[in-house]
Write a protein that holds these residues in place. Structure first.
Motif, PDB file in Angstrom:
ATOM      1  N   THR A  52       0.829  -1.206   0.000  1.00 45.39           N
ATOM      2  CA  THR A  52       0.000   0.000   0.000  1.00 45.39           C
ATOM      3  C   THR A  52       0.864   1.257   0.000  1.00 45.39           C
ATOM      4  OG1 THR A  52      -1.771  -1.143   1.200  1.00 45.39           O
ATOM      5  CG2 THR A  52      -1.783   1.269   1.246  1.00 45.39           C
ATOM      6  N   ALA A  53       1.908   1.246   0.835  1.00 42.09           N
ATOM      7  CA  ALA A  53       2.816   2.398   0.887  1.00 42.09           C
ATOM      8  C   ALA A  53       3.522   2.590  -0.449  1.00 42.09           C
ATOM      9  CB  ALA A  53       3.836   2.203   2.003  1.00 42.09           C
ATOM     10  N   ALA A  66       9.764   4.648  -4.350  1.00 40.76           N
ATOM     11  CA  ALA A  66       9.660   3.323  -3.738  1.00 40.76           C
ATOM     12  C   ALA A  66      10.925   2.510  -3.974  1.00 40.76           C
ATOM     13  CB  ALA A  66       8.446   2.581  -4.294  1.00 40.76           C
ATOM     14  N   GLN A  67      11.494   2.625  -5.173  1.00 43.41           N
ATOM     15  CA  GLN A  67      12.729   1.897  -5.462  1.00 43.41           C
ATOM     16  C   GLN A  67      13.889   2.423  -4.625  1.00 43.41           C
ATOM     17  OE1 GLN A  67      13.388  -0.884  -7.577  1.00 43.41           O
ATOM     18  NE2 GLN A  67      11.183  -0.946  -7.239  1.00 43.41           N
ATOM     19  N   MET A  68      13.947   3.717  -4.441  1.00 46.17           N
ATOM     20  CA  MET A  68      15.011   4.296  -3.622  1.00 46.17           C
ATOM     21  C   MET A  68      14.946   3.761  -2.194  1.00 46.17           C
ATOM     22  SD  MET A  68      14.986   8.266  -4.935  1.00 46.17           S
ATOM     23  CE  MET A  68      16.297   8.783  -3.807  1.00 46.17           C
ATOM     24  N   ILE A  69      13.740   3.684  -1.648  1.00 45.33           N
ATOM     25  CA  ILE A  69      13.579   3.203  -0.273  1.00 45.33           C
ATOM     26  C   ILE A  69      13.909   1.718  -0.174  1.00 45.33           C
ATOM     27  CG2 ILE A  69      11.895   2.779   1.558  1.00 45.33           C
ATOM     28  CD1 ILE A  69      10.493   5.370   0.687  1.00 45.33           C
ATOM     29  N   SER A  70      13.406   0.922  -1.116  1.00 49.10           N
ATOM     30  CA  SER A  70      13.611  -0.525  -1.039  1.00 49.10           C
ATOM     31  C   SER A  70      15.081  -0.902  -1.237  1.00 49.10           C
ATOM     32  CB  SER A  70      12.735  -1.243  -2.071  1.00 49.10           C
ATOM     33  OG  SER A  70      13.062  -0.841  -3.386  1.00 49.10           O
ATOM     34  N   VAL A  71      15.736  -0.289  -2.219  1.00 47.92           N
ATOM     35  CA  VAL A  71      17.145  -0.613  -2.467  1.00 47.92           C
ATOM     36  C   VAL A  71      18.022  -0.074  -1.338  1.00 47.92           C
ATOM     37  CG1 VAL A  71      19.083  -0.375  -4.062  1.00 47.92           C
ATOM     38  CG2 VAL A  71      16.772  -0.660  -4.961  1.00 47.92           C
ATOM     39  N   ALA A  72      17.701   1.116  -0.838  1.00 53.89           N
ATOM     40  CA  ALA A  72      18.461   1.673   0.283  1.00 53.89           C
ATOM     41  C   ALA A  72      18.312   0.807   1.530  1.00 53.89           C
ATOM     42  CB  ALA A  72      18.006   3.100   0.572  1.00 53.89           C
ATOM     43  N   THR A  73      17.134   0.221   1.719  1.00 51.80           N
ATOM     44  CA  THR A  73      16.927  -0.664   2.870  1.00 51.80           C
ATOM     45  C   THR A  73      17.784  -1.916   2.757  1.00 51.80           C
ATOM     46  OG1 THR A  73      14.647   0.119   3.152  1.00 51.80           O
ATOM     47  CG2 THR A  73      15.217  -1.991   4.165  1.00 51.80           C
ATOM     48  N   LEU A  74      17.804  -2.512   1.571  1.00 56.12           N
ATOM     49  CA  LEU A  74      18.667  -3.674   1.359  1.00 56.12           C
ATOM     50  C   LEU A  74      20.136  -3.305   1.547  1.00 56.12           C
ATOM     51  CD1 LEU A  74      16.876  -5.230  -1.738  1.00 56.12           C
ATOM     52  CD2 LEU A  74      17.236  -6.386   0.455  1.00 56.12           C
ATOM     53  N   ALA A  75      20.520  -2.147   1.026  1.00 59.48           N
ATOM     54  CA  ALA A  75      21.903  -1.697   1.179  1.00 59.48           C
ATOM     55  C   ALA A  75      22.239  -1.451   2.647  1.00 59.48           C
ATOM     56  CB  ALA A  75      22.131  -0.428   0.363  1.00 59.48           C
ATOM     57  N   LEU A  76      21.271  -0.951   3.404  1.00 56.46           N
ATOM     58  CA  LEU A  76      21.463  -0.749   4.840  1.00 56.46           C
ATOM     59  C   LEU A  76      21.768  -2.071   5.537  1.00 56.46           C
ATOM     60  CD1 LEU A  76      21.191   0.682   7.617  1.00 56.46           C
ATOM     61  CD2 LEU A  76      18.710   0.354   7.405  1.00 56.46           C
ATOM     62  N   LEU A  77      21.000  -3.099   5.214  1.00 56.57           N
ATOM     63  CA  LEU A  77      21.212  -4.404   5.842  1.00 56.57           C
ATOM     64  C   LEU A  77      22.565  -4.993   5.458  1.00 56.57           C
ATOM     65  CD1 LEU A  77      17.650  -5.970   5.378  1.00 56.57           C
ATOM     66  CD2 LEU A  77      18.631  -4.982   7.456  1.00 56.57           C
TER      67      LEU A  77
END
Length: 219
Positions: A52-53, A66-77
């Motif tokens: 939904t987000a 959305a791609q920036m957030i998702s890829v940045a989250t993976l990169a964070l991990l």
């Protein structure tokens, strides 16, 4: 034998025992795998909210936010685990190391979103292309910046090459899995499988890199 070879030989002689390095590398991989499974479970539990987000972000700025957030989250991990792996080398600069991972992921997500907006949107083939470009940008940018944090003058080119190609390959396959399965399974499941694959394969890639260049961590 050149002076460089002499220095390299001395560094190798200073490495820990084979058993200790093998155990350390297994621990590194296990950490990636555990985090990958936990992240996948998180996506499964909160998939509806995440979707939904993502849809709301798409209506605001196309696919890029959305791609920036998702890829940045993976990169964070990935960057967080790597900062622990290389803690002896980066010392007190762990947060800066992680920041560069996030920065690379965000920039990569921006370009990935642009590719999606241009029409490369879903399907395994498109996922492979967009994922490959996204991973290459994320790995390339983050590794170039991280070399300074790691005082990595000797092995900088190897770290860049590893990051560029390993991120490109893992993201290409991960995106292909996620996009290729959409329509066949629930979108949350495809996303969770992709996330788990990306984390586990990142762990495998790091172990392979450390097998070939142990001095970057074990010297």
């Amino acid at each position: 034998m050149s002076q460089y070879d002499d220095e390299f030989k001395n560094v190798k002689h200073g490495l820990p025992s084979e058993n200790k390095t093998q155990q350390a590398k297994f621990n590194f991989f296990a950490l990636f795998a555990v985090v990958g499974v936990i992240f996948a479970i998180f996506i499964l539990l909160f998939g509806q909210t995440i979707n939904t987000a993502g849809q709301q972000l798409n209506t605001i700025g196309g696919n890029s936010p959305a791609q920036m957030i998702s890829v940045a989250t993976l990169a964070l991990l990935v960057g967080s685990i790597q900062s622990w792996v290389f803690k002896a080398r980066i010392k007190s600069r762990a947060l800066l190391y992680i920041f560069f991972s996030i920065l690379g992921g965000a920039v990569a997500g921006l370009f990935g979103g642009i590719l999606m907006n241009s029409g490369l949107n879903y399907g395994a083939g498109n996922g492979f292309i967009v994922g490959g470009v996204t991973g290459a940008i994320a790995g390339g940018i983050s590794s170039l910046a991280q070399n300074g944090v790691m005082n990595n003058s000797r092995y900088g080119s190897k770290w860049f090459g590893y990051s560029f190609f390993s991120w490109a390959i893992t993201f290409a396959i991960g995106f292909a899995i996620s996009w290729g399965l959409r329509g066949a399974v629930d979108e949350t499941i495809s996303l969770a499988l992709s996330a788990a694959f990306l984390m586990i394969s990142s762990g495998i890639a790091l172990v392979i890199f450390l097998n070939n260049t142990p001095q970057i961590e074990f010297s």
